[in-house]
Design a protein around this motif. Structure first.
Motif, PDB file in Angstrom:
ATOM      1  N   THR A   1       0.721  -1.111  -0.040  1.00  0.00           N
ATOM      2  CA  THR A   1       0.250  -0.041  -0.051  1.00  0.00           C
ATOM      3  C   THR A   1       0.769   1.501   0.040  1.00  0.00           C
ATOM      4  OG1 THR A   1      -0.076   0.028   2.263  1.00  0.00           O
ATOM      5  CG2 THR A   1      -1.843  -1.019   1.136  1.00  0.00           C
ATOM      6  N   THR A   2       2.170   1.199  -0.157  1.00  0.00           N
ATOM      7  CA  THR A   2       3.142   2.255  -0.055  1.00  0.00           C
ATOM      8  C   THR A   2       2.625   3.367  -1.260  1.00  0.00           C
ATOM      9  OG1 THR A   2       4.778   1.169   1.237  1.00  0.00           O
ATOM     10  CG2 THR A   2       5.218   3.062  -0.148  1.00  0.00           C
ATOM     11  N   GLY A   3       2.717   4.577  -0.919  1.00  0.00           N
ATOM     12  CA  GLY A   3       2.280   5.369  -1.832  1.00  0.00           C
ATOM     13  C   GLY A   3       0.912   5.705  -2.425  1.00  0.00           C
ATOM     14  N   LEU A   4       0.058   4.945  -1.927  1.00  0.00           N
ATOM     15  CA  LEU A   4      -1.320   4.916  -2.417  1.00  0.00           C
ATOM     16  C   LEU A   4      -2.194   5.824  -1.337  1.00  0.00           C
ATOM     17  CD1 LEU A   4      -1.770   1.314  -3.347  1.00  0.00           C
ATOM     18  CD2 LEU A   4      -1.048   3.018  -4.912  1.00  0.00           C
ATOM     19  N   ASP A   5      -3.120   6.408  -1.966  1.00  0.00           N
ATOM     20  CA  ASP A   5      -4.218   6.989  -0.967  1.00  0.00           C
ATOM     21  C   ASP A   5      -4.915   6.020  -0.186  1.00  0.00           C
ATOM     22  OD1 ASP A   5      -6.979   6.728  -2.081  1.00  0.00           O
ATOM     23  OD2 ASP A   5      -5.730   6.852  -3.705  1.00  0.00           O
ATOM     24  N   PRO A   6      -5.403   6.509   1.044  1.00  0.00           N
ATOM     25  CA  PRO A   6      -6.135   5.558   1.727  1.00  0.00           C
ATOM     26  C   PRO A   6      -7.267   4.651   1.303  1.00  0.00           C
ATOM     27  CG  PRO A   6      -6.039   7.804   2.944  1.00  0.00           C
ATOM     28  CD  PRO A   6      -5.621   8.172   1.430  1.00  0.00           C
ATOM     29  N   VAL A   7      -7.903   5.366   0.365  1.00  0.00           N
ATOM     30  CA  VAL A   7      -9.181   4.470  -0.032  1.00  0.00           C
ATOM     31  C   VAL A   7      -8.491   3.517  -1.061  1.00  0.00           C
ATOM     32  CG1 VAL A   7     -11.013   4.646  -1.856  1.00  0.00           C
ATOM     33  CG2 VAL A   7     -10.668   6.591  -0.353  1.00  0.00           C
ATOM     34  N   THR A   8      -7.446   3.919  -1.792  1.00  0.00           N
ATOM     35  CA  THR A   8      -6.917   2.802  -2.860  1.00  0.00           C
ATOM     36  C   THR A   8      -6.141   1.616  -1.720  1.00  0.00           C
ATOM     37  OG1 THR A   8      -6.687   4.413  -4.406  1.00  0.00           O
ATOM     38  CG2 THR A   8      -5.600   2.303  -4.843  1.00  0.00           C
ATOM     39  N   SER A   9      -5.690   2.165  -0.806  1.00  0.00           N
ATOM     40  CA  SER A   9      -4.858   1.227   0.231  1.00  0.00           C
ATOM     41  C   SER A   9      -5.893   0.313   0.797  1.00  0.00           C
ATOM     42  CB  SER A   9      -4.129   1.997   1.286  1.00  0.00           C
ATOM     43  OG  SER A   9      -3.348   2.932   0.910  1.00  0.00           O
ATOM     44  N   ASP A  10      -7.075   0.820   1.245  1.00  0.00           N
ATOM     45  CA  ASP A  10      -8.091  -0.050   1.709  1.00  0.00           C
ATOM     46  C   ASP A  10      -8.665  -1.099   0.572  1.00  0.00           C
ATOM     47  OD1 ASP A  10      -7.950   1.285   4.013  1.00  0.00           O
ATOM     48  OD2 ASP A  10      -9.905   2.493   3.803  1.00  0.00           O
TER      49      ASP A  10
ATOM     50  N   SER B   1       0.364 -16.120   2.791  1.00  0.00           N
ATOM     51  CA  SER B   1       1.105 -14.746   2.448  1.00  0.00           C
ATOM     52  C   SER B   1       1.979 -14.204   3.473  1.00  0.00           C
ATOM     53  CB  SER B   1       0.039 -13.710   1.979  1.00  0.00           C
ATOM     54  OG  SER B   1      -1.170 -14.287   1.387  1.00  0.00           O
ATOM     55  N   ILE B   2       2.933 -13.630   2.957  1.00  0.00           N
ATOM     56  CA  ILE B   2       3.708 -12.852   3.844  1.00  0.00           C
ATOM     57  C   ILE B   2       3.492 -11.445   3.474  1.00  0.00           C
ATOM     58  CG2 ILE B   2       5.936 -12.192   4.786  1.00  0.00           C
ATOM     59  CD1 ILE B   2       6.869 -15.060   4.539  1.00  0.00           C
ATOM     60  N   ILE B   3       3.059 -10.351   4.210  1.00  0.00           N
ATOM     61  CA  ILE B   3       2.897  -9.013   3.695  1.00  0.00           C
ATOM     62  C   ILE B   3       3.867  -8.298   4.629  1.00  0.00           C
ATOM     63  CG2 ILE B   3       1.077  -7.253   3.890  1.00  0.00           C
ATOM     64  CD1 ILE B   3      -0.982 -10.030   3.945  1.00  0.00           C
ATOM     65  N   ILE B   4       4.601  -7.493   3.932  1.00  0.00           N
ATOM     66  CA  ILE B   4       5.486  -6.655   4.430  1.00  0.00           C
ATOM     67  C   ILE B   4       5.176  -5.165   4.393  1.00  0.00           C
ATOM     68  CG2 ILE B   4       7.702  -5.556   3.889  1.00  0.00           C
ATOM     69  CD1 ILE B   4       7.981  -8.737   4.692  1.00  0.00           C
ATOM     70  N   THR B   5       5.112  -4.682   5.597  1.00  0.00           N
ATOM     71  CA  THR B   5       4.419  -3.320   5.547  1.00  0.00           C
ATOM     72  C   THR B   5       4.830  -2.486   6.667  1.00  0.00           C
ATOM     73  OG1 THR B   5       2.323  -2.169   5.099  1.00  0.00           O
ATOM     74  CG2 THR B   5       2.212  -4.171   6.682  1.00  0.00           C
ATOM     75  N   HIS B   6       4.564  -1.240   6.583  1.00  0.00           N
ATOM     76  CA  HIS B   6       4.634  -0.271   7.730  1.00  0.00           C
ATOM     77  C   HIS B   6       3.416   0.503   8.056  1.00  0.00           C
ATOM     78  CE1 HIS B   6       5.218   3.081   5.030  1.00  0.00           C
ATOM     79  NE2 HIS B   6       6.409   2.406   4.636  1.00  0.00           N
ATOM     80  N   ASP B   7       2.456   0.063   7.061  1.00  0.00           N
ATOM     81  CA  ASP B   7       0.856   0.788   6.963  1.00  0.00           C
ATOM     82  C   ASP B   7       0.137  -0.254   8.079  1.00  0.00           C
ATOM     83  OD1 ASP B   7      -1.629   1.611   6.794  1.00  0.00           O
ATOM     84  OD2 ASP B   7      -1.513   1.011   4.532  1.00  0.00           O
ATOM     85  N   ILE B   8      -0.216   0.469   8.962  1.00  0.00           N
ATOM     86  CA  ILE B   8      -0.669  -0.169  10.280  1.00  0.00           C
ATOM     87  C   ILE B   8      -2.177  -0.549  10.000  1.00  0.00           C
ATOM     88  CG2 ILE B   8      -1.752   1.760  11.589  1.00  0.00           C
ATOM     89  CD1 ILE B   8       0.330  -0.950  12.788  1.00  0.00           C
ATOM     90  N   GLU B   9      -2.864   0.123   8.978  1.00  0.00           N
ATOM     91  CA  GLU B   9      -4.237  -0.068   8.452  1.00  0.00           C
ATOM     92  C   GLU B   9      -4.205  -1.390   7.802  1.00  0.00           C
ATOM     93  OE1 GLU B   9      -6.895   1.240   9.782  1.00  0.00           O
ATOM     94  OE2 GLU B   9      -5.555   2.560  10.936  1.00  0.00           O
ATOM     95  N   CYS B  10      -3.164  -1.372   6.783  1.00  0.00           N
ATOM     96  CA  CYS B  10      -3.131  -2.629   6.108  1.00  0.00           C
ATOM     97  C   CYS B  10      -2.948  -3.894   6.845  1.00  0.00           C
ATOM     98  CB  CYS B  10      -2.059  -2.457   5.166  1.00  0.00           C
ATOM     99  SG  CYS B  10      -1.650  -3.820   3.971  1.00  0.00           S
TER     100      CYS B  10
END
Lengths: 273, 245
Positions: B171-180, B197-206
């Motif tokens: 979700t990096t670089g995406l707006d909140p709606v697209t991230s969702d 799946s392994i999901i690497i992220t620092h986006d807490i909502e994701c």
């Protein structure tokens, strides 16, 4: 005395640092050379392993051949035209103006056509390959290919190198032909000679041994341009800046190698004839 | 080895020069789960998943994928393992010179060699519909927005029916709606294609939307491992700084 000792210590310290820096540079250069030879080995291995990417190869042939035609046409025509205009007064002085078509044809076929066209192609094709593969590296497209269980070496590099090796000689022969046409146009600025007569005069001085070494070295020019362009792009760094660097160094190194290959080819031809 | 474990990493170490990016990193990915690997930028998350598919070689430790030590695999065996893994790159990594259709066809032709052209077209249409971009078939990547590129990239990854999905900062670089929307797609892929799946992220909502289990990395080491609720309730300063929103 103390000052002398300090100076000596400082000097020896400088010397030590310089030695380390020089050793590191030499080591870096040797690593680059080793990397380049590994790259060549991989190209050779992937060329002869199963599953040659014919579709991509033909696409690259089209990109290199067809899309370079306008540039090669203009360069070749001007090359023949300028050579004729510059040579004519000297030949007139010696009463040898009838030698003009033959002289221009031999100059173009033996040397000017192959080298100048190869240098133009090093600029257009070498930089294009360097920039394209470099940006693919930066945007993780090459890694993406690798994890799709596809060899990027086979798909991207082998196809481009072989396309360049085969298309650049064709472009060079084409440049020679349009160069002679340019020469005919140049001869007609101050004279009146028919196209057929000019061509027959030009080729009456050219024999097979003028043509063959030039064609053989053209294949090496093509291979050099393809290999250097791909090597620089494939090994580009991570940032966007490295794309520019890859394109730039591909042009510089490919042009330099074209000149070196030409020098070697001329020496070999001279020894054999 | 436990039959339910699809990836097992033990004491993984990776250095770049003098910088130790991964120090004794261990994790297990179980069949069918979404494991979120959370951590600050530069904590070694992307390096970790690149080591799993051997895009990067590691210094010490072991990585077993489907029970096979990936360091011991030869070129052909590695290719076989990679065919079972889908990797969604941070940048999308769509091939710029190809249309969306050609991008999707690229892995399909090479991995699912037995499919006819008709079957390939059906598969491409199916995955494009699944990511909600059926009309993008003939577009070039340059004509797509950031979110669309991510979706097409996801479609290209799932078109070969991978058993494991590795998402690098989806979700990096995406707006909140697209991230969702991307987070929803990740869950859809897990259900529909039964992937682990392994999901690497620092986006807490994701992480909140997708995680069955979370591993938090800090300075190249596992800092905490557990369920989402455990992280939400934690009093630890570092964890709180992530989960405060």
């Amino acid at each position: 005395m103390g000052k002398v000792v300090d100076f000596a210590e400082k000097k020896s310290g400088d010397f030590g640092e310089k030695t380390i820096a020089t050793t590191e540079k030499a080591g870096g250069f040797l690593t680059d050379v080793a990397d380049f030879f590994i790259f060549l080995t991989n190209i050779a291995n992937d060329t002869f392993s199963r599953g040659f990417e014919f579709k991509e190869f033909f696409r690259q042939c089209f990109q290199i051949g067809n899309k370079s035609l306008p540039l090669v046409t203009i360069t070749g025509t001007i090359m023949g035209l300028v050579l004729t205009i510059q040579s004519r007064p000297v030949l007139v002085q010696f009463g040898a103006v009838t030698m003009l078509p033959g002289m221009v044809a031999i100059s173009l076929i033996r040397e000017m056509g192959p080298v100048i066209t190869a240098l133009i192609c090093a600029g257009k094709i070498g930089s294009g390959m360097g920039a394209e593969l470099g940006s693919m590296k930066v945007t993780e497209q090459i890694e993406s290919m690798e994890v799709s269980a596809t060899s990027p070496m086979k798909f991207l590099v082998v196809t481009r190198v072989w396309a360049a090796t085969l298309m650049i000689p064709i472009l060079i022969i084409y440049a020679d032909a349009v160069g002679i046409m340019g020469s005919w146009a140049g001869a007609n600025i101050k004279g009146d000679v028919s196209f057929v007569l000019y061509f027959s005069q030009a080729f009456s001085h050219v024999d097979f041994m003028d043509f063959l070494p030039a064609v053989i070295k053209s294949f090496f020019f093509g291979a050099v341009i393809g290999i250097v362009g791909c090597y620089k792009g494939y090994n580009a760094g991570r940032g966007t800046e490295s794309v520019g660097k890859a394109a730039n160094s591909a042009v510089v190194l490919a042009s330099l190698l074209v000149i070196i290959v030409d020098m070697i080819a001329v020496q070999i031809t001279d020894m054999l004839t | 080895m436990d039959k339910d474990i699809v990836i097992e990493i033990d004491n993984l170490k990776k250095k770049f020069g003098d910088q130790e990016v991964l120090k004794n990193m261990s994790l297990k990915l179980f069949n069918g789960e979404n494991l979120v690997v959370l951590g600050k930028s530069g904590s070694g998350k992307s390096v970790l998943i690149k080591c799993i598919v051997r895009l990067l070689n590691y210094d010490e430790g072991t990585i077993n994928v489907f029970g096979k030590d990936i360091r011991l695999l030869n070129k052909k065996e590695l290719a076989e393992v990679r065919q079972k893994i889908g990797f969604l790159f941070q940048s999308g990594a769509l091939y710029d010179s190809m249309t969306v259709k050609e991008n999707l066809e690229f892995p399909l032709i090479r991995i699912k060699k037995n499919l006819t052209q008709k079957e390939r077209n059906e598969k491409i249409n199916e995955v494009l519909e699944n990511v909600g971009l059926a009309d993008a078939l003939n577009k070039m990547p340059s004509q797509l927005s950031g979110g669309m590129r991510k979706r097409i990239s996801l479609a290209r990854t799932i078109v070969v029916d991978p058993m494991i999905m590795l998402y690098d900062e989806p979700t990096t670089g995406l707006d909140p709606v697209t991230s969702d929307e991307i987070s929803v797609l990740i869950n859809d892929v897990q259900k529909k294609y039964k992937t682990s799946s392994i999901i690497i992220t620092h986006d807490i909502e994701c992480a909140r939307a997708t995680a069955n289990r979370i591993i938090m990395l800090q300075n190249g080491e596992t800092f905490k491992e557990g369920k989402l609720e455990e992280f939400e309730k934690s009093d630890d300063k570092i964890i709180k700084s992530f989960f405060k929103s």
